[in-house]
Design a protein around this motif. Structure first.
Motif, mmCIF file in Angstrom:
data_model
loop_
_atom_site.group_PDB
_atom_site.id
_atom_site.type_symbol
_atom_site.label_atom_id
_atom_site.label_comp_id
_atom_site.label_asym_id
_atom_site.label_seq_id
_atom_site.Cartn_x
_atom_site.Cartn_y
_atom_site.Cartn_z
ATOM 1 N N GLY A 180 -25.972 -1.686 14.880
ATOM 2 C CA GLY A 180 -26.621 -1.918 13.597
ATOM 3 C C GLY A 180 -27.879 -2.744 13.801
ATOM 4 O O GLY A 180 -27.910 -3.648 14.634
ATOM 5 N N VAL A 209 -26.887 2.398 12.551
ATOM 6 C CA VAL A 209 -27.106 2.060 11.145
ATOM 7 C C VAL A 209 -28.229 1.031 11.073
ATOM 8 O O VAL A 209 -28.210 0.051 11.820
ATOM 9 C CB VAL A 209 -25.812 1.477 10.511
ATOM 10 N N LYS A 260 -27.641 6.105 9.695
ATOM 11 C CA LYS A 260 -27.278 5.701 8.343
ATOM 12 C C LYS A 260 -28.006 4.419 7.955
ATOM 13 O O LYS A 260 -28.508 3.678 8.809
ATOM 14 C CB LYS A 260 -25.769 5.501 8.226
ATOM 15 N N ALA A 284 -27.996 0.786 5.635
ATOM 16 C CA ALA A 284 -27.134 -0.232 5.025
ATOM 17 C C ALA A 284 -27.955 -1.169 4.156
ATOM 18 O O ALA A 284 -29.056 -1.580 4.541
ATOM 19 C CB ALA A 284 -26.430 -1.043 6.116
ATOM 20 N N TRP A 310 -23.732 2.313 3.649
ATOM 21 C CA TRP A 310 -23.213 1.081 4.250
ATOM 22 C C TRP A 310 -23.753 -0.147 3.528
ATOM 23 O O TRP A 310 -24.831 -0.100 2.949
ATOM 24 C CB TRP A 310 -23.646 0.999 5.720
#
Ligand code: G3P
Length: 250
Positions: A9, A40, A60, A62, A90
Motif C-alpha cells: 500500500g 493499493v 486499487k 484507498a 479500500w
C-alpha cells in the motif's frame, strides 16, 4: 507465507498535487507489476476519484479515512456510501496520525472499521506503539489493545476484508526502520494473538503489513520474514521510481 498474497500500500498522506499524483499513476500504469502482489494507493481525498479513474484497474484505491455514520450533517467528513458508490474499494483506518493528532480512540476506529466493512469496503487497519511504550516493554499489549477494540465489534467472517498494518510510531517518517527481527517478532506475536482472540484460521489468513520508513533498499530483507505479508509505505510511495521498485521488486 505463500498462502497470503503479498500486499503493498502507498499512503500519500496529505501530500501531492494533481500533477504529482498523475505522474505516480502513470508510472504505476506503465510498470510491469508482479501479479502476485496486491497494490493499493491512497491519495488525499480530493484526488480519490481522479486516481480511481486514471489508475490501471488492477491497482486499487484507498481513502485515508471515513466516517461511521450515513450521509448527513458531518461537515468535513466522507461517508462509506460516497466511497463504495464511486469505486473506492479500500480505506485506511486507525493510522497513528489519526490516533495521535486527531485524537481518535480505539473505540472510534473500531466503529469506523465496522461501518466500512458493513458497507463492503476493505480496511487497512493500522496499529502501533510509541517509542516510550516500546521501551517500557508494552509493544504487544498496546497493539493488541488497539486490535481488541475491533475484534469486539466485527465478526469472524469480516476479517477476510481486513489487512492489519503494524506501524511502530517511532519508525514512521523518521528514517528509522524497525529491524527485520523487531518487525518479525511483533508480527509473529500479533498473529499468535489473533489465533487466540479470533481464530487460528483468521490468524493464518490475515495479512500483516509493516509500515515505517520502508524504502526500495530495506523492503527486500523485511519481505523475507515469514509473518511480514507486505508494506504500507509513506514517503517512498511518493517517489515514482522507488514506489515502482518496491511494488515490482518483490
Ligand atoms: O502509512 C504509512 C506510514 O505511516 C509510513 O510512513 O513515510 O515512514 O514510510 P513512512
Amino acid at each position: 507465507d505463500m498462502a497470503r498474497k503479498f500486499f503493498v500500500g502507498g499512503n500519500f498522506k496529505a501530500n501531492g498535487s494533481l500533477k504529482a499524483i498523475q505522474t505516480i499513476v502513470e508510472n504505476l500504469n506503465g510498470a510491469k507489476l508482479d501479479p502476485n502482489v496486491e497494490v493499493v494507493i491512497s491519495p488525499p481525498s480530493l484526488f480519490l476519484l481522479t486516481t480511481a479513474e486514471k489508475v490501471d484497474s488492477k491497482i486499487k484505491v484507498a481513502a485515508q479515512n471515513v466516517f461511521d455514520k450515513p450521509d448527513g450533517a458531518w461537515t468535513g467528513e466522507l461517508t462509506v456510501k460516497m466511497l463504495t458508490e464511486h469505486g473506492i474499494e479500500w480505506v485506511i483506518l486507525g493510522h497513528s496520525e489519526r490516533r495521535t493528532i486527531f485524537k481518535e480512540s480505539s473505540e472510534f476506529v473500531a466503529d469506523k472499521t465496522k461501518a466500512a466493512l458493513d458497507s463492503g469496503l476493505n480496511v487497512i487497519l493500522c496499529i502501533g506503539e510509541t517509542l516510550e511504550e516500546r521501551e517500557a516493554g508494552k509493544t504487544i499489549d498496546v497493539c493488541c489493545g488497539q486490535l481488541k477494540a475491533v475484534v469486539d465489534k466485527i465478526s469472524t467472517a469480516d476479517w477476510s476484508k481486513v489487512v492489519i498494518a503494524y506501524e511502530p510510531v517511532w519508525a514512521i517518517g523518521t528514517g528509522k526502520v524497525a529491524t527485520t527481527e523487531q518487525a518479525q517478532e511483533a508480527h509473529g506475536s500479533l498473529r499468535e494473538w489473533l489465533a487466540k482472540s479470533v481464530s487460528p484460521e483468521v490468524a493464518q489468513a490475515t495479512r500483516i503489513l509493516y509500515g515505517g520508513s520502508v524504502n526500495e533498499k530495506n523492503c527486500k530483507d523485511l519481505a523475507t520474514q515469514p509473518d511480514i505479508d507486505g508494506f504500507l509505505v509513506g514517503g517512498a510511495s511518493l517517489k515514482p521510481a522507488s514506489s515502482v521498485t518496491i511494488t515490482v521488486g518483490m
